[in-house]
Design a protein around this motif. Structure first.
Motif, PDB file in Angstrom:
ATOM      1  N   PHE A   1       0.625  -1.173  -0.114  1.00  0.00           N
ATOM      2  CA  PHE A   1       0.036   0.028  -0.055  1.00  0.00           C
ATOM      3  C   PHE A   1       1.007   1.356  -0.023  1.00  0.00           C
ATOM      4  CE2 PHE A   1      -2.970  -2.941   1.478  1.00  0.00           C
ATOM      5  CZ  PHE A   1      -4.236  -2.682   1.003  1.00  0.00           C
ATOM      6  N   ILE A   2       0.353   2.193  -0.762  1.00  0.00           N
ATOM      7  CA  ILE A   2       1.010   3.568  -0.457  1.00  0.00           C
ATOM      8  C   ILE A   2       0.185   4.564   0.113  1.00  0.00           C
ATOM      9  CG2 ILE A   2       2.335   3.254  -2.332  1.00  0.00           C
ATOM     10  CD1 ILE A   2       0.461   4.701  -3.985  1.00  0.00           C
ATOM     11  N   LEU A   3       0.773   5.516   1.011  1.00  0.00           N
ATOM     12  CA  LEU A   3      -0.067   6.378   1.796  1.00  0.00           C
ATOM     13  C   LEU A   3      -0.403   7.441   0.770  1.00  0.00           C
ATOM     14  CD1 LEU A   3       2.507   6.810   4.795  1.00  0.00           C
ATOM     15  CD2 LEU A   3       0.167   5.609   4.502  1.00  0.00           C
ATOM     16  N   PHE A   4      -1.694   7.883   1.108  1.00  0.00           N
ATOM     17  CA  PHE A   4      -2.206   9.104   0.350  1.00  0.00           C
ATOM     18  C   PHE A   4      -3.015   9.853   1.334  1.00  0.00           C
ATOM     19  CE2 PHE A   4      -5.923  10.866  -2.060  1.00  0.00           C
ATOM     20  CZ  PHE A   4      -5.213  11.969  -2.786  1.00  0.00           C
ATOM     21  N   GLU A   5      -2.783  11.162   1.643  1.00  0.00           N
ATOM     22  CA  GLU A   5      -3.649  11.915   2.854  1.00  0.00           C
ATOM     23  C   GLU A   5      -3.301  11.216   4.194  1.00  0.00           C
ATOM     24  OE1 GLU A   5      -7.280  12.900   0.819  1.00  0.00           O
ATOM     25  OE2 GLU A   5      -6.399  14.757   0.069  1.00  0.00           O
ATOM     26  N   ASP A   6      -4.452  10.778   4.479  1.00  0.00           N
ATOM     27  CA  ASP A   6      -4.666   9.973   5.971  1.00  0.00           C
ATOM     28  C   ASP A   6      -5.011   8.594   5.553  1.00  0.00           C
ATOM     29  OD1 ASP A   6      -4.097  12.211   7.267  1.00  0.00           O
ATOM     30  OD2 ASP A   6      -6.173  12.807   7.485  1.00  0.00           O
ATOM     31  N   SER A   7      -4.676   8.021   4.575  1.00  0.00           N
ATOM     32  CA  SER A   7      -5.317   6.753   4.125  1.00  0.00           C
ATOM     33  C   SER A   7      -4.091   6.048   3.265  1.00  0.00           C
ATOM     34  CB  SER A   7      -6.633   6.435   3.593  1.00  0.00           C
ATOM     35  OG  SER A   7      -6.456   7.394   2.291  1.00  0.00           O
ATOM     36  N   SER A   8      -4.116   4.774   3.176  1.00  0.00           N
ATOM     37  CA  SER A   8      -3.235   3.866   2.490  1.00  0.00           C
ATOM     38  C   SER A   8      -4.297   3.294   1.162  1.00  0.00           C
ATOM     39  CB  SER A   8      -2.882   2.643   2.924  1.00  0.00           C
ATOM     40  OG  SER A   8      -2.146   3.015   4.053  1.00  0.00           O
ATOM     41  N   VAL A   9      -3.535   3.401  -0.127  1.00  0.00           N
ATOM     42  CA  VAL A   9      -4.406   2.809  -1.222  1.00  0.00           C
ATOM     43  C   VAL A   9      -3.178   1.829  -1.863  1.00  0.00           C
ATOM     44  CG1 VAL A   9      -4.873   3.618  -3.569  1.00  0.00           C
ATOM     45  CG2 VAL A   9      -4.832   5.236  -1.555  1.00  0.00           C
ATOM     46  N   GLY A  10      -4.110   0.562  -2.282  1.00  0.00           N
ATOM     47  CA  GLY A  10      -3.351  -0.411  -3.099  1.00  0.00           C
ATOM     48  C   GLY A  10      -2.579  -0.094  -4.102  1.00  0.00           C
ATOM     49  N   VAL A  11      -1.639  -0.807  -4.594  1.00  0.00           N
ATOM     50  CA  VAL A  11      -0.662  -0.635  -5.751  1.00  0.00           C
ATOM     51  C   VAL A  11      -1.227  -1.767  -6.991  1.00  0.00           C
ATOM     52  CG1 VAL A  11       1.439  -0.546  -6.735  1.00  0.00           C
ATOM     53  CG2 VAL A  11       1.241   0.442  -4.454  1.00  0.00           C
ATOM     54  N   LEU A  12      -1.698  -1.260  -7.963  1.00  0.00           N
ATOM     55  CA  LEU A  12      -2.361  -1.858  -8.879  1.00  0.00           C
ATOM     56  C   LEU A  12      -1.073  -2.266 -10.017  1.00  0.00           C
ATOM     57  CD1 LEU A  12      -5.915  -0.814  -9.688  1.00  0.00           C
ATOM     58  CD2 LEU A  12      -5.065  -2.632  -8.422  1.00  0.00           C
ATOM     59  N   PHE A  13      -0.193  -1.496 -10.104  1.00  0.00           N
ATOM     60  CA  PHE A  13       0.823  -1.733 -10.897  1.00  0.00           C
ATOM     61  C   PHE A  13       2.279  -1.358 -10.217  1.00  0.00           C
ATOM     62  CE2 PHE A  13       3.979  -0.211 -14.021  1.00  0.00           C
ATOM     63  CZ  PHE A  13       4.141  -1.637 -14.956  1.00  0.00           C
ATOM     64  N   ASN A  14       3.217  -2.478 -10.034  1.00  0.00           N
ATOM     65  CA  ASN A  14       4.383  -2.313  -9.201  1.00  0.00           C
ATOM     66  C   ASN A  14       5.682  -1.856  -9.848  1.00  0.00           C
ATOM     67  OD1 ASN A  14       5.036  -4.672 -10.137  1.00  0.00           O
ATOM     68  ND2 ASN A  14       5.000  -5.736  -8.227  1.00  0.00           N
ATOM     69  N   GLY A  15       5.320  -1.483 -11.122  1.00  0.00           N
ATOM     70  CA  GLY A  15       6.432  -1.297 -11.857  1.00  0.00           C
ATOM     71  C   GLY A  15       6.860  -2.134 -12.958  1.00  0.00           C
ATOM     72  N   THR A  16       6.452  -3.505 -12.728  1.00  0.00           N
ATOM     73  CA  THR A  16       6.573  -4.701 -13.617  1.00  0.00           C
ATOM     74  C   THR A  16       5.312  -5.504 -13.977  1.00  0.00           C
ATOM     75  OG1 THR A  16       7.265  -6.105 -12.005  1.00  0.00           O
ATOM     76  CG2 THR A  16       8.979  -4.677 -13.257  1.00  0.00           C
ATOM     77  N   THR A  17       4.400  -5.356 -12.913  1.00  0.00           N
ATOM     78  CA  THR A  17       3.280  -6.464 -13.030  1.00  0.00           C
ATOM     79  C   THR A  17       2.076  -5.620 -12.772  1.00  0.00           C
ATOM     80  OG1 THR A  17       4.828  -8.307 -12.022  1.00  0.00           O
ATOM     81  CG2 THR A  17       2.587  -8.518 -12.005  1.00  0.00           C
ATOM     82  N   ASN A  18       0.991  -6.160 -13.553  1.00  0.00           N
ATOM     83  CA  ASN A  18      -0.456  -5.666 -13.439  1.00  0.00           C
ATOM     84  C   ASN A  18      -0.988  -6.429 -12.284  1.00  0.00           C
ATOM     85  OD1 ASN A  18      -3.110  -5.333 -13.706  1.00  0.00           O
ATOM     86  ND2 ASN A  18      -3.125  -5.604 -15.758  1.00  0.00           N
ATOM     87  N   LEU A  19      -1.525  -5.762 -11.240  1.00  0.00           N
ATOM     88  CA  LEU A  19      -1.945  -6.720  -9.830  1.00  0.00           C
ATOM     89  C   LEU A  19      -3.353  -6.523  -9.816  1.00  0.00           C
ATOM     90  CD1 LEU A  19       0.934  -5.449  -7.636  1.00  0.00           C
ATOM     91  CD2 LEU A  19       0.665  -7.553  -8.792  1.00  0.00           C
ATOM     92  N   LEU A  20      -4.076  -5.893 -10.890  1.00  0.00           N
ATOM     93  CA  LEU A  20      -5.491  -6.009 -10.909  1.00  0.00           C
ATOM     94  C   LEU A  20      -6.173  -7.251 -10.726  1.00  0.00           C
ATOM     95  CD1 LEU A  20      -7.980  -3.707 -11.219  1.00  0.00           C
ATOM     96  CD2 LEU A  20      -7.948  -4.534 -13.738  1.00  0.00           C
TER      97      LEU A  20
END
Length: 256
Positions: free
Chosen positions: A84-103
């Motif tokens: 997860f990455i931080l955005f404001e006061d919450s965490s958001v899941g990563v759907l693309f980590n640089g190499t892989t589609n995680l959807l």
């Protein structure tokens, strides 16, 4: 003749006794039937009223539960994603980590939304004010199933409910609700987008045009990641436009 007369009177007496017992039995049966007929409409009316009250508040809880789950999924991209990455006061899941589609697949999202609806549903049920009859909602055996149409998200629920009014027992089990959220269409757009950037992640800002009529915005988070927020004007949750946001990370930690 005296002996014959004695048997004659004894037979008449027996006949009268049997006739009296028969009349009493008929009287008891008639009274029982009349009693049941007089009471049945009253209990039926109470049963119908109880079923209506229970159905209405369960349906209302189900509506809010689906909206809560869709809102939560939209805010984090997926509760099953890591990192997860931080955005404001919450965490958001990563759907693309640089190499892989995680959807996740659309089916996996259906399961996630269904599971996410259970907690707000049970909380809503527990907050219900006491009712003037006995009700048992078996929240341990809930079965929620989510399906998608182009512009609608549908939730079908199996909820074992027992209603007791007087000596009468009524059961309910099947409910359903919908939300005007184009989750399937949004999923298709995100899938196309991630497939495109998987071959060239440096096209990320330009490729926002792929989302068409959906409002798309980019928020740089740090030197390694960005957040993409999609707002579909045609999808609403609680009277507000529904949004779906997710994180993107870059293979070299360079924002394009």
């Amino acid at each position: 003749m005296h002996r014959k007369g004695s048997w004659y009177y004894k037979g008449q007496l027996t006949l009268f006794i049997l006739l009296g017992i028969f009349i009493i039995m008929i009287f008891v049966v008639v009274q029982t039937l009349m009693h049941n007929q007089l009471n049945q409409p009253r209990f039926t009316g109470q049963e119908d009223a109880a079923k209506t009250v229970v159905s209405d508040f369960v349906q209302d809880c189900l509506n809010h539960a689906l909206e809560d789950s869709l809102y939560s999924i939209g805010q984090v991209g997926s509760t099953e994603l890591e990192p997860f990455i931080l955005f404001e006061d919450s965490s958001v899941g990563v759907l693309f980590n640089g190499t892989t589609n995680l959807l996740p697949s659309l089916s996996a999202y259906g399961t996630e939304i269904a599971q996410g609806a259970i907690i707000p549903f049970t909380k809503c049920i527990s907050d219900q004010e006491p009712l003037p009859f006995t009700i048992d909602i078996d929240t341990e055996h809930l079965d929620f199933l989510v399906s998608f149409e182009n512009t609608i998200t549908h939730l079908e629920a199996h909820i074992p409910i027992t209603i007791i009014v007087g000596s009468s027992i009524t059961t309910l089990s099947t409910f359903s609700t919908t939300a005007p959220v184009s989750f399937a269409e949004t999923h298709a757009l995100v899938s196309t987008y991630l497939t495109r950037i998987s071959s060239d992640p440096y096209l990320i800002p330009i490729d926002l045009l792929l989302f068409g009529d959906v409002n798309a915005a980019i928020y740089p988070l740090d030197e390694t990641s960005i957040l993409i927020q999609l707002i579909d004007p045609g999808s609403t949750v609680g009277g507000n436009a529904w949004s779906f946001q997710f994180g993107i990370q870059f293979p070299l930690g360079d924002y394009p």
